[in-house]
Design an enzyme around this catalytic site. Structure first.
Site, short mmCIF file in Angstrom:
data_model
loop_
_atom_site.label_atom_id
_atom_site.label_comp_id
_atom_site.label_asym_id
_atom_site.label_seq_id
_atom_site.Cartn_x
_atom_site.Cartn_y
_atom_site.Cartn_z
N LEU A 18 -5.77 -3.94 5.08
CA LEU A 18 -6.41 -3.51 4.08
C LEU A 18 -6.28 -1.57 4.33
O LEU A 18 -7.18 -1.52 5.03
CB LEU A 18 -6.84 -4.56 3.85
CG LEU A 18 -7.88 -4.28 2.80
CD1 LEU A 18 -7.87 -3.68 1.77
CD2 LEU A 18 -9.34 -5.26 2.81
N SER A 19 -6.23 -1.22 2.89
CA SER A 19 -6.95 0.14 2.95
C SER A 19 -6.32 1.35 3.85
O SER A 19 -5.50 1.34 3.90
CB SER A 19 -8.63 -0.54 2.52
OG SER A 19 -8.49 0.73 1.75
#
Length: 492
Positions: A157-158
């Protein structure tokens, strides 16, 4: 001061520019995870030389067979391995489908916001830094659990998503597939100064130029390439949706396939649109998931259903269980080859759409020796398990495309290989009109809208490309006010 220490200090000082919008909403940097209970998340030490100064945590279900898959799950900025373990849903599917999960963790010693160094060539390239530490974790887990080295996957994520893309590029010989959630294309930034620009709008490169960044990460490697899922919220103002487009361009080019989807599905939960890009054999190589209205985070869907997972928290957003659909895309739901001492059943051949109505689709396929039933999947979710080789799916929406695959199931419940995908489009009602026009004209006519220089179809929120008169699409309206891309099979 040693150069390595100086570099880490500079990264820490400057890190507020790297995915810093995330940290602005939090009052403190997340602490290291507490000691896990027996059978839960466990820390591993001594997994290698660890040049990236990372920590290794892992989870393995009881009764894990040899030859099972292995998943590497990378947290986002300000998060910990324990956060990802607790909220992402990966332990649920590790238990259900039997595979091990490694949760690498970076800390404020590396970066003041605990971000993985997706923008730093000293950390994200082959044989160096954090990337090398993560691959050492892979090798340690493979030896510990007897994992199948052909089925190692990475997701993040991210900043963890940016590192995921870099790992897929640098180590395509290690990872069979990846999933990038609210992340960045591989090698988008190679310096601290360039990182923020990637987040708000990556470089305007052609697919071939994006693909060259992958090919240049491991010169001389010619395949096979990882299969890549890309998850993005349309209202993400930390890592803008243009990054998902760049990721799509990058990996379809690496696979040598075009940027026009082989199929598009708009019936998934959470107003999610999935576009599938098949390889030369007709199997999905790249999939994009665009979640209408979702901001920056990992999509979860709390609940007890097979396709529901996770819990909501900061940057774990209730929408759709991205972990379930990612696992199905990778084939984790098919079990380990030879698991239980049995050879897996082959994939059914000849899957065909035999008829459609406004609310149903009928299918047939060839019989598989040893099968006692067949699992039918619509848009990646299991919808039925008939004993025969025919099935009619009912209760569908008019004028809508649905993708189907089928797998054989033996008497003990083991699921075999998955068939090639087919698409069934239900017949349209009164609002099935089609409109072919440039993106500019579609917006002017009220059938689409613009965000950040890109055009999105009203209703489905499918990305139609740049806002100009040089890009043309056909949109089908069904129901009224809801438009989907229908460049084939729809006459204006």
């Amino acid at each position: 001061m040693r150069p390595s220490i100086l570099r880490r200090l500079l990264r820490s000082i400057a890190s507020t520019a790297v995915l810093g919008v995330v940290a602005a909403t939090l009052s403190t940097v997340a602490a290291a995870p507490p000691a896990a209970a027996a059978g839960g998340l466990q820390q591993v030490t001594g997994f290698g030389t660890n040049p990236g100064n990372l920590q290794m945590y892992e989870y393995a279900p009881a009764g894990l067979p040899a030859g099972a898959p292995l998943v590497i799950a990378l947290h986002g900025c300000t998060q910990t391995a324990n956060d990802y373990y607790t909220h992402s849903g990966w332990p649920k599917y590790a238990d259900l489908w039997k595979f091990a999960v490694v949760f690498p963790q970076t800390t404020s010693a590396n970066n003041s916001l605990s971000c993985f160094g997706w923008f730093d060539p000293a950390e994200d390239t082959r044989g160096k830094g954090e990337a090398a530490s993560i691959v050492q974790m892979v090798e340690h887990a493979k030896q510990q659990y007897g994992s199948d080295g052909r089925r190692v996957y990475v997701t993040g994520l991210s900043a963890g998503g940016g590192m995921t893309a870099d790992l897929l590029a640098a180590y395509p010989d290690v990872f069979a597939g990846g999933s990038v959630a609210s992340g960045l294309p591989a090698r988008c930034a190679t310096s601290q100064a360039a990182a923020s620009g990637c987040q708000t709008g990556p470089q305007k490169l052609t697919p071939a130029q994006w693909g060259d960044k992958v090919r240049g990460s491991y010169p001389g490697y010619s395949g096979p390439w990882p299969r890549v899922a890309i998850w993005q919220g349309t209202s993400d103002y930390t890592v803008y949706p243009a990054n998902a487009t760049a990721l799509r361009d990058q990996w379809t080019d690496v696979w040598g396939i075009g940027q026009t989807p082989s199929s598009t599905t708009t019936t998934l939960p959470g107003n999610t649109t999935r576009s599938v890009y098949n390889d030369a054999s007709g199997q999905p190589a790249v999939e994009t998931y665009s979640i209408s209205g979702m901001g920056h985070g990992l999509a979860v869907s709390p609940g007890s259903g097979t396709d529901q997972c996770g819990t909501t928290a900061a940057y774990f957003l209730s929408s759709i269980c991205s972990t379930y659909h990612t696992g199905v895309f990778w084939g984790l739901d098919q079990g380990a080859p030879g698991g239980g001492g049995e050879d897996p059943l082959p994939a059914p051949s000849g899957l065909t759409v035999t008829g459609v109505t406004g609310t149903s689709a009928s299918l047939s396929w060839g019989a598989v020796a040893g099968a006692s039933s067949y699992a039918v999947y619509r848009d990646g979710s299991k919808v039925a398990q008939p004993a025969s080789t025919v099935f009619t799916d009912t209760g569908l929406s008019t004028g809508t495309a649905y993708s189907y695959t089928v797998a054989a199931v033996n008497a003990s419940g083991a699921v075999g290989g998955v068939s090639s995908q087919v698409t069934a489009t239900t017949t349209s009602g009164a609002t099935g009109a089609c409109y072919t026009a440039t993106n500019y004209a579609q917006v002017a006519a009220g059938r689409a809208h613009t965000t950040g220089g890109y055009v999105y179809a009203n209703g489905s929120e499918q990305n139609m490309g740049l806002y100009n008169v040089f890009v043309t699409h056909t949109l089908r309206e069904s129901p009224a006010g809801w438009f989907v891309i229908a460049d084939t099979g729809c006459t204006a």
